[in-house]
Motif scaffolding. Structure first.
Motif, mmCIF file in Angstrom:
data_model
loop_
_atom_site.group_PDB
_atom_site.id
_atom_site.type_symbol
_atom_site.label_atom_id
_atom_site.label_comp_id
_atom_site.label_asym_id
_atom_site.label_seq_id
_atom_site.Cartn_x
_atom_site.Cartn_y
_atom_site.Cartn_z
ATOM 1 N N TYR A 124 4.532 23.638 -11.507
ATOM 2 C CA TYR A 124 5.278 24.566 -10.664
ATOM 3 C C TYR A 124 4.500 25.868 -10.505
ATOM 4 N N LEU A 125 4.725 26.539 -9.410
ATOM 5 C CA LEU A 125 4.123 27.844 -9.184
ATOM 6 C C LEU A 125 5.110 28.697 -8.393
ATOM 7 N N ASN A 126 5.405 29.879 -8.907
ATOM 8 C CA ASN A 126 6.310 30.785 -8.195
ATOM 9 C C ASN A 126 5.541 31.540 -7.118
ATOM 10 N N LEU A 127 6.026 31.481 -5.897
ATOM 11 C CA LEU A 127 5.373 32.197 -4.797
ATOM 12 C C LEU A 127 6.246 33.387 -4.382
ATOM 13 N N VAL A 128 5.716 34.566 -4.635
ATOM 14 C CA VAL A 128 6.413 35.795 -4.260
ATOM 15 C C VAL A 128 5.698 36.368 -3.039
ATOM 16 N N ALA A 129 6.450 36.645 -1.983
ATOM 17 C CA ALA A 129 5.808 37.188 -0.778
ATOM 18 C C ALA A 129 6.751 38.133 -0.063
ATOM 19 N N GLU A 130 6.150 39.098 0.602
ATOM 20 C CA GLU A 130 6.891 40.041 1.454
ATOM 21 C C GLU A 130 7.651 39.241 2.520
ATOM 22 N N LYS A 131 8.869 39.660 2.835
ATOM 23 C CA LYS A 131 9.687 38.869 3.772
ATOM 24 C C LYS A 131 9.104 38.817 5.189
ATOM 25 N N SER A 132 8.226 39.777 5.499
ATOM 26 C CA SER A 132 7.642 39.791 6.847
ATOM 27 C C SER A 132 6.338 38.984 6.940
ATOM 28 N N THR A 133 5.921 38.390 5.829
ATOM 29 C CA THR A 133 4.665 37.626 5.838
ATOM 30 C C THR A 133 4.735 36.494 6.861
ATOM 31 N N VAL A 154 7.419 27.196 -5.574
ATOM 32 C CA VAL A 154 8.768 27.770 -5.578
ATOM 33 C C VAL A 154 8.765 29.069 -4.769
ATOM 34 N N PHE A 155 9.547 29.094 -3.700
ATOM 35 C CA PHE A 155 9.682 30.324 -2.907
ATOM 36 C C PHE A 155 10.713 31.220 -3.596
ATOM 37 N N VAL A 156 10.323 32.446 -3.867
ATOM 38 C CA VAL A 156 11.219 33.357 -4.582
ATOM 39 C C VAL A 156 11.894 34.300 -3.585
ATOM 40 N N GLY A 157 13.209 34.440 -3.735
ATOM 41 C CA GLY A 157 13.952 35.343 -2.856
ATOM 42 C C GLY A 157 15.073 36.032 -3.598
ATOM 43 N N THR A 158 15.634 37.046 -2.972
ATOM 44 C CA THR A 158 16.781 37.739 -3.582
ATOM 45 C C THR A 158 18.074 37.040 -3.165
ATOM 46 N N VAL A 159 19.126 37.345 -3.887
ATOM 47 C CA VAL A 159 20.398 36.647 -3.648
ATOM 48 C C VAL A 159 21.079 37.174 -2.388
ATOM 49 N N GLN A 160 21.431 36.258 -1.509
ATOM 50 C CA GLN A 160 22.191 36.599 -0.306
ATOM 51 C C GLN A 160 23.595 36.036 -0.477
ATOM 52 N N ARG B 42 16.307 34.013 -6.800
ATOM 53 C CA ARG B 42 16.571 32.575 -6.713
ATOM 54 C C ARG B 42 15.339 31.871 -6.185
ATOM 55 N N GLN B 43 15.342 30.562 -6.264
ATOM 56 C CA GLN B 43 14.163 29.824 -5.828
ATOM 57 C C GLN B 43 14.496 28.748 -4.812
ATOM 58 N N ASN B 44 13.512 28.426 -4.020
ATOM 59 C CA ASN B 44 13.572 27.277 -3.128
ATOM 60 C C ASN B 44 12.327 26.450 -3.421
ATOM 61 N N THR B 45 12.502 25.262 -3.897
ATOM 62 C CA THR B 45 11.352 24.452 -4.267
ATOM 63 C C THR B 45 10.988 23.489 -3.154
ATOM 64 N N ILE B 46 9.716 23.496 -2.802
ATOM 65 C CA ILE B 46 9.233 22.502 -1.852
ATOM 66 C C ILE B 46 8.870 21.272 -2.668
ATOM 67 N N PRO B 47 9.632 20.205 -2.559
ATOM 68 C CA PRO B 47 9.391 19.046 -3.428
ATOM 69 C C PRO B 47 8.152 18.262 -3.021
ATOM 70 N N GLN B 48 7.742 17.368 -3.942
ATOM 71 C CA GLN B 48 6.613 16.497 -3.634
ATOM 72 C C GLN B 48 7.027 15.527 -2.527
ATOM 73 N N SER B 49 6.040 15.119 -1.766
ATOM 74 C CA SER B 49 6.330 14.142 -0.716
ATOM 75 C C SER B 49 6.791 12.839 -1.345
ATOM 76 N N GLN B 50 7.714 12.203 -0.705
ATOM 77 C CA GLN B 50 8.218 10.946 -1.254
ATOM 78 C C GLN B 50 8.195 9.864 -0.191
ATOM 79 N N LEU B 51 7.906 8.666 -0.645
ATOM 80 C CA LEU B 51 7.962 7.532 0.265
ATOM 81 C C LEU B 51 9.279 6.822 0.048
ATOM 82 N N ILE B 52 9.980 6.532 1.112
ATOM 83 C CA ILE B 52 11.248 5.816 0.980
ATOM 84 C C ILE B 52 10.973 4.324 1.144
ATOM 85 N N LYS B 53 11.340 3.572 0.096
ATOM 86 C CA LYS B 53 11.115 2.134 0.136
ATOM 87 C C LYS B 53 12.169 1.485 1.023
#
Lengths: 162, 171
Positions: A124-133, A154-160, B42-53
Motif C-alpha cells: 500500500y502507498l498513501n497518496l496525498v495531493a492538493e485538491k487542485s492537482t 490510497v487516495f487521502v482526503g478529508t471527511v465530507q 479517509r482513504q480511497n483505495t484503487i484495487p488491483q485489477s481483477q479478472l472475472i472468471k
C-alpha cells in the motif's frame, strides 16, 4: 427489653481521589488520540486535501505527497521534481536511484508486515495531493508507482459530510 | 439472664475494594484508547485489477466484453459525465452538471450515481468499471466521481488521461 441505641448505617463514600486520577488520564489520552492520525500521515499545513465521503480509515503505509511541481516521499524524506516520472526522464540516473530506493522500501515493508502481522498493507502507498492537482499528474505518479510494485494506491482526503 | 447486657457484636459492612477495580479499569482504558482511532482523513483505495472468471454456461457463447467506462470532461461552466460501454449492444448515457463553488460538488456525485443506476439496471451482473478523466480535471473531482462509482460498483480501474482524452474528443 432492649433500649440500646440502634446502629446507624453510615453511607459509603466513593473514593473520589482515585476516580479523578483515572479520569484525568482518560482525558489526556482522549485529547492526544484526536491527533493520532497525524502521526501516520505527514500532511503539510499549506496543502488543501480533497474532500471524500469514503468511510475507509487510513492505514499505516509509506506516503507520497504531490504539491505543485514537486513530489515528496516519506521513505527518502526528500523532494523530487514531478517531471522525474515523465517518459523523458525514465532513463535518468536520478529516476533509477529513486526507483531503487522505493523498491527497497517496498521489500522492507513487505518483510516487516509478514513478520509482525500478516496483513495486506505491504504494498500500500498513501497518496496525498492538493485538491487542485490535475488528473494527468495523479495518473502519471500512480502508473509509475504501480509499475514499481505498490499495488494499492490510497487516495487521502478529508471527511465530507454526506 | 444477663445475656441482654452483653453488647452484640457490631455488624461490619464489607466495603467494595474500589482501588484495585479502578487500577484494572485504567489498564483497560489504555487498551481501548490504543485500539481506537480518531480519524480526520479517509482513504480511497484503487484495487488491483481483477479478472472475472466466466460461468461454465457462458463459455459456450463468448460475449463481447462490455468494457464499461465512466468519463468526466470539463467545460467552462459545467462538467459532462459519460457512461459508455461496448459489447453486443453498445451504448452510452451522459449528463451535464453545472459547476458550483463548493469543495465537494454534490450534484456531480448524485448525477453520476443516477447514470450508474440506469447502467446497472441494464447490466446487473457487470461488476468492474473503468473511470477516466480529462487531463485537466482536478483531484477533487476525481475523488467525487470515485466516491459515486464506488458506492455502486466496487471493482474500479483507473483509465489513463490520454485514453480518456481520446475517447471524449471522439464523441
Amino acid at each position: 427489653m432492649k433500649f440500646g441505641k440502634t446502629h446507624r448505617h453510615e453511607p459509603h463514600e466513593p473514593q473520589l481521589a482515585t476516580m479523578i486520577d483515572v479520569f484525568s488520564i482518560l482525558i489526556i489520552f482522549l485529547i492526544a488520540g484526536t491527533a493520532m492520525d497525524s502521526s501516520i500521515l505527514q500532511i503539510p499545513s499549506d496543502i488543501k486535501l480533497p474532500a471524500t465521503i469514503s468511510d475507509d480509515t487510513i492505514i499505516n503505509a509509506p506516503q507520497i505527497t504531490i504539491q505543485g511541481e514537486t513530489i515528496w516521499f516519506s521513505v527518502t524524506k526528500q523532494k523530487y521534481p514531478l517531471n522525474l516520472f515523465s517518459e523523458a526522464n525514465m532513463g535518468t540516473q536520478e529516476f533509477l536511484d529513486l526507483k531503487n530506493v522505493l523498491t527497497q522500501a517496498l521489500a522492507e515493508n513487505s518483510k516487516q508486515s509478514n513478520a509482525i502481522i500478516k496483513n495486506e498493507s505491504a504494498d500500500y502507498l498513501n497518496l496525498v495531493a492538493e485538491k487542485s492537482t490535475p488528473y494527468k499528474d495523479i495518473f502519471l505518479v500512480v502508473k509509475n508507482l504501480k509499475d514499481i510494485g505498490f499495488k494499492n494506491i490510497v487516495f487521502v482526503g478529508t471527511v465530507q459530510k454526506k | 439472664m444477663a445475656d441482654f447486657l452483653i453488647k452484640p457484636p457490631r455488624r461490619t459492612v464489607k466495603e467494595i475494594p474500589l482501588a484495585p477495580i479502578l487500577d484494572l479499569l485504567t489498564v483497560v482504558i489504555f487498551f481501548l484508547i490504543l485500539s481506537t482511532s480518531f480519524e480526520e482523513v479517509r482513504q480511497n483505495t484503487i484495487p488491483q485489477s481483477q479478472l472475472i472468471k466466466p460461468d461454465s454456461a457462458d463459455t459456450a457463447k463468448p460475449e463481447i466484453p462490455l468494457n464499461p467506462k465512466v468519463l468526466l470532461a470539463e467545460s467552462q461552466n459545467s462538467y459532462k459525465i459519460v457512461v459508455t460501454w461496448t459489447g453486443d449492444h453498445p451504448g452510452s448515457l451522459s449528463k451535464n452538471v453545472a459547476k458550483d463553488n463548493q469543495d465537494y460538488n454534490k450534484n456531480l456525485y448524485q448525477m453520476t450515481q443516477e447514470l450508474l443506476d440506469q447502467y446497472i439496471q441494464k447490466f446487473p451482473n457487470e461488476k468492474t468499471i473503468q473511470i477516466g478523466f480529462e487531463s485537466k480535471i482536478s483531484f477533487q473531482n476525481v475523488i467525487t466521481i470515485y466516491d459515486a462509482v464506488y458506492s455502486k460498483l466496487k471493482d474500479i480501474v483507473l483509465l489513463s488521461n490520454v485514453d480518456s482524452d481520446a475517447i471524449l474528443s471522439s464523441r
